[in-house]
Design a protein around this motif. Structure first.
Motif, PDB file in Angstrom:
ATOM      1  N   VAL A  82       0.838  -1.206   0.000  1.00  0.00           N
ATOM      2  CA  VAL A  82       0.000   0.000   0.000  1.00  0.00           C
ATOM      3  C   VAL A  82       0.870   1.251   0.000  1.00  0.00           C
ATOM      4  O   VAL A  82       0.654   2.186  -0.787  1.00  0.00           O
ATOM      5  CB  VAL A  82      -0.945  -0.001   1.211  1.00  0.00           C
ATOM      6  N   ASP A  83       1.862   1.285   0.864  1.00  0.00           N
ATOM      7  CA  ASP A  83       2.718   2.470   0.965  1.00  0.00           C
ATOM      8  C   ASP A  83       3.505   2.735  -0.312  1.00  0.00           C
ATOM      9  O   ASP A  83       3.862   3.887  -0.610  1.00  0.00           O
ATOM     10  CB  ASP A  83       3.691   2.315   2.139  1.00  0.00           C
ATOM     11  N   LEU A 105      13.223  -0.423   5.295  1.00  0.00           N
ATOM     12  CA  LEU A 105      12.935  -1.517   4.369  1.00  0.00           C
ATOM     13  C   LEU A 105      12.061  -1.030   3.210  1.00  0.00           C
ATOM     14  O   LEU A 105      12.315  -1.357   2.048  1.00  0.00           O
ATOM     15  CB  LEU A 105      12.237  -2.659   5.108  1.00  0.00           C
ATOM     16  N   VAL A 106      11.041  -0.231   3.518  1.00  0.00           N
ATOM     17  CA  VAL A 106      10.163   0.300   2.470  1.00  0.00           C
ATOM     18  C   VAL A 106      10.939   1.240   1.558  1.00  0.00           C
ATOM     19  O   VAL A 106      10.767   1.232   0.331  1.00  0.00           O
ATOM     20  CB  VAL A 106       8.947   1.020   3.089  1.00  0.00           C
ATOM     21  N   ASP A 107      11.835   2.053   2.137  1.00  0.00           N
ATOM     22  CA  ASP A 107      12.624   2.983   1.327  1.00  0.00           C
ATOM     23  C   ASP A 107      13.524   2.217   0.360  1.00  0.00           C
ATOM     24  O   ASP A 107      13.590   2.540  -0.831  1.00  0.00           O
ATOM     25  CB  ASP A 107      13.471   3.867   2.246  1.00  0.00           C
ATOM     26  N   THR A 108      14.203   1.183   0.847  1.00  0.00           N
ATOM     27  CA  THR A 108      15.077   0.382  -0.018  1.00  0.00           C
ATOM     28  C   THR A 108      14.273  -0.327  -1.099  1.00  0.00           C
ATOM     29  O   THR A 108      14.663  -0.358  -2.273  1.00  0.00           O
ATOM     30  CB  THR A 108      15.850  -0.654   0.820  1.00  0.00           C
ATOM     31  N   THR A 130      10.259   8.637  -4.127  1.00  0.00           N
ATOM     32  CA  THR A 130      10.647   8.028  -2.857  1.00  0.00           C
ATOM     33  C   THR A 130       9.431   7.984  -1.934  1.00  0.00           C
ATOM     34  O   THR A 130       8.486   8.768  -2.103  1.00  0.00           O
ATOM     35  CB  THR A 130      11.767   8.836  -2.173  1.00  0.00           C
ATOM     36  N   PRO A 131       9.441   7.106  -0.937  1.00  0.00           N
ATOM     37  CA  PRO A 131       8.305   7.024  -0.014  1.00  0.00           C
ATOM     38  C   PRO A 131       7.997   8.332   0.690  1.00  0.00           C
ATOM     39  O   PRO A 131       6.828   8.703   0.856  1.00  0.00           O
ATOM     40  CB  PRO A 131       8.744   5.946   0.983  1.00  0.00           C
ATOM     41  N   GLU A 132       9.030   9.068   1.091  1.00  0.00           N
ATOM     42  CA  GLU A 132       8.775  10.308   1.832  1.00  0.00           C
ATOM     43  C   GLU A 132       8.164  11.401   0.968  1.00  0.00           C
ATOM     44  O   GLU A 132       7.614  12.377   1.483  1.00  0.00           O
ATOM     45  CB  GLU A 132      10.054  10.814   2.510  1.00  0.00           C
ATOM     46  N   THR A 133       8.244  11.264  -0.366  1.00  0.00           N
ATOM     47  CA  THR A 133       7.614  12.248  -1.249  1.00  0.00           C
ATOM     48  C   THR A 133       6.280  11.735  -1.805  1.00  0.00           C
ATOM     49  O   THR A 133       5.686  12.393  -2.660  1.00  0.00           O
ATOM     50  CB  THR A 133       8.550  12.595  -2.424  1.00  0.00           C
ATOM     51  N   SER A 134       5.822  10.591  -1.315  1.00  0.00           N
ATOM     52  CA  SER A 134       4.534  10.035  -1.754  1.00  0.00           C
ATOM     53  C   SER A 134       3.411  10.758  -1.031  1.00  0.00           C
ATOM     54  O   SER A 134       3.156  10.510   0.156  1.00  0.00           O
ATOM     55  CB  SER A 134       4.468   8.534  -1.448  1.00  0.00           C
ATOM     56  N   GLN A 135       2.755  11.680  -1.738  1.00  0.00           N
ATOM     57  CA  GLN A 135       1.727  12.503  -1.114  1.00  0.00           C
ATOM     58  C   GLN A 135       0.524  11.669  -0.704  1.00  0.00           C
ATOM     59  O   GLN A 135       0.114  10.748  -1.394  1.00  0.00           O
ATOM     60  CB  GLN A 135       1.285  13.601  -2.082  1.00  0.00           C
ATOM     61  N   HIS A 136      -0.054  12.014   0.453  1.00  0.00           N
ATOM     62  CA  HIS A 136      -1.290  11.412   0.956  1.00  0.00           C
ATOM     63  C   HIS A 136      -1.159   9.896   1.140  1.00  0.00           C
ATOM     64  O   HIS A 136      -2.000   9.122   0.695  1.00  0.00           O
ATOM     65  CB  HIS A 136      -2.461  11.762   0.026  1.00  0.00           C
ATOM     66  N   LYS A 138       3.553  10.171   6.318  1.00  0.00           N
ATOM     67  CA  LYS A 138       3.285  10.612   7.688  1.00  0.00           C
ATOM     68  C   LYS A 138       4.319  10.048   8.654  1.00  0.00           C
ATOM     69  O   LYS A 138       4.826  10.750   9.544  1.00  0.00           O
ATOM     70  CB  LYS A 138       1.897  10.155   8.123  1.00  0.00           C
ATOM     71  N   ARG A 139       4.652   8.768   8.469  1.00  0.00           N
ATOM     72  CA  ARG A 139       5.584   8.132   9.398  1.00  0.00           C
ATOM     73  C   ARG A 139       7.010   8.656   9.213  1.00  0.00           C
ATOM     74  O   ARG A 139       7.727   8.884  10.191  1.00  0.00           O
ATOM     75  CB  ARG A 139       5.536   6.620   9.212  1.00  0.00           C
ATOM     76  N   THR A 140       7.440   8.836   7.974  1.00  0.00           N
ATOM     77  CA  THR A 140       8.807   9.332   7.748  1.00  0.00           C
ATOM     78  C   THR A 140       8.942  10.780   8.200  1.00  0.00           C
ATOM     79  O   THR A 140      10.001  11.178   8.689  1.00  0.00           O
ATOM     80  CB  THR A 140       9.189   9.208   6.262  1.00  0.00           C
ATOM     81  N   GLU A 141       7.891  11.565   8.058  1.00  0.00           N
ATOM     82  CA  GLU A 141       7.927  12.950   8.545  1.00  0.00           C
ATOM     83  C   GLU A 141       8.130  12.978  10.056  1.00  0.00           C
ATOM     84  O   GLU A 141       8.892  13.809  10.577  1.00  0.00           O
ATOM     85  CB  GLU A 141       6.630  13.679   8.182  1.00  0.00           C
TER      86      GLU A 141
END
Length: 325
Positions: free
Chosen positions: A184-185, A247-250, A196-202, A207-210
């Motif tokens: 999902v993420d 793990l999600v970032d990699t 990247t996950p941290e730039t995945s809006q909404h 939320k978690r990486t922020e």
């Protein structure tokens, strides 16, 4: 023929469920309609805000979510014990945040005197409200209906906005839960609308990486990661938030590069604990919905779920043996 929802949800086996709602019209839920050029990006915030608000009303935790152009993914955790622990006042108060209730429930909240018959009737109503507050179908309806009304009003039209039923998958073990959350993420990464996950809006991963980057506590409207299993463990996901985000970032970088990457389970506490290989993890986080239908988990868990829900067969058994052994 669609299966009744009661045969797809079994809190005896798991509190975790993956739910997907899709739009029925070509007019997008969010994103930009390439035919008309109209942008619906602002609707992503509608959905995200509603999802997070509902987590404060229902006894259902939000593990992961992603608001896409024409569908919404949610990974939910039902906490029946929490709903059963609420007082009658708490139950009615939460329900009144969603609906007006009845004349009796309104009198009850105003602390007005009730007759014996009125009290008996009210207790039955409170029992219904309490059950609905840990019911996935009621949460999904409470998300879908207001968004549909708001979108139809903006579009100046009437009729269906969502498909008639949302898709539900029971997540029967830790491997299914974590891989589905990552699936999902990573939706925006696979759709090539984020790098990247941290730039995945909404999305929940943003939320978690922020929270990690700002050295804050975990987002209180999301079900928290609470570390490795131990005595007196708080309610939450039994893994480390840092390990999950890394793990999600990699994984996201491998998917984005569209080529083999390095994801050695020996260096990943989560994969090591789940007993998953790199190939299994990548397949699960990129093709989860393709391999499982009503439930996902190890073969033994799938067999038990099939028996308990009175099914003759259940899709994904071979994939469970191959991917979640």
């Amino acid at each position: 023929m669609p299966k009744p929802r009661s045969s797809q949800v079994s809190l005896i086996y798991t509190p975790y469920y993956h739910c997907v709602s899709r739009c029925v019209r070509r007019a997008f839920l969010c994103g930009i309609d390439k035919y008309s050029g109209t942008s619906y990006e602002h609707r992503r915030a509608w959905v995200e805000d509603k999802v997070l608000w509902l987590s404060s009303v229902f006894a259902i935790g939000i593990c992961a979510y992603a608001v896409m152009s024409n569908h919404v993914h949610l990974v939910l955790c039902v906490d029946k014990d929490k709903a059963m622990s609420w007082s009658d006042k708490q139950v009615v108060g939460r329900w009144h945040r969603l609906h007006r209730g009845t004349l009796l429930s309104q009198k009850f909240m105003r602390n007005e005197l009730l007759s014996e018959n009125e009290w008996i009737s009210l207790k039955e109503t409170i029992g219904v409200y309490r059950q609905r507050l840990y019911d996935i179908s009621w949460l999904m309806a409470s998300l879908s209906e207001p968004i549909a009304r708001q979108a139809n009003k903006e579009d100046g039209c009437t009729g269906r906005f969502w498909e008639g039923r949302f898709k539900s998958q029971a997540l029967l073990d830790d491997a299914a839960v974590l891989s589905c959350m990552a699936y999902v993420d990573l939706n925006p990464i696979r759709a090539k609308i984020a790098k990247t996950p941290e730039t995945s809006q909404h999305t929940s991963i943003q939320k978690r990486t922020e929270a990690i980057q700002q050295h804050k506590r975990q987002p209180y409207k999301l079900l928290p990661f609470v570390g490795n299993p131990r005595q007196d463990m708080p309610q939450g996901i039994a893994f480390s938030l840092q390990d999950y985000c890394e793990l999600v970032d990699t994984t996201g970088r491998i998917i984005r590069a569209d080529k083999a990457g390095t994801l050695d389970s020996a260096h990943s506490p989560i994969l090591s604990r789940l007993g998953l290989s790199e190939e299994q993890w990548i397949t699960l986080t990129t093709e989860f919905e393709q391999h499982f239908c009503y439930a996902a988990g190890a073969e033994q868990m799938m067999q038990a779920f099939k028996t308990h829900t009175h099914r003759k067969r259940i899709g994904g058994m071979k994939q469970a043996k191959r991917l979640l052994s």
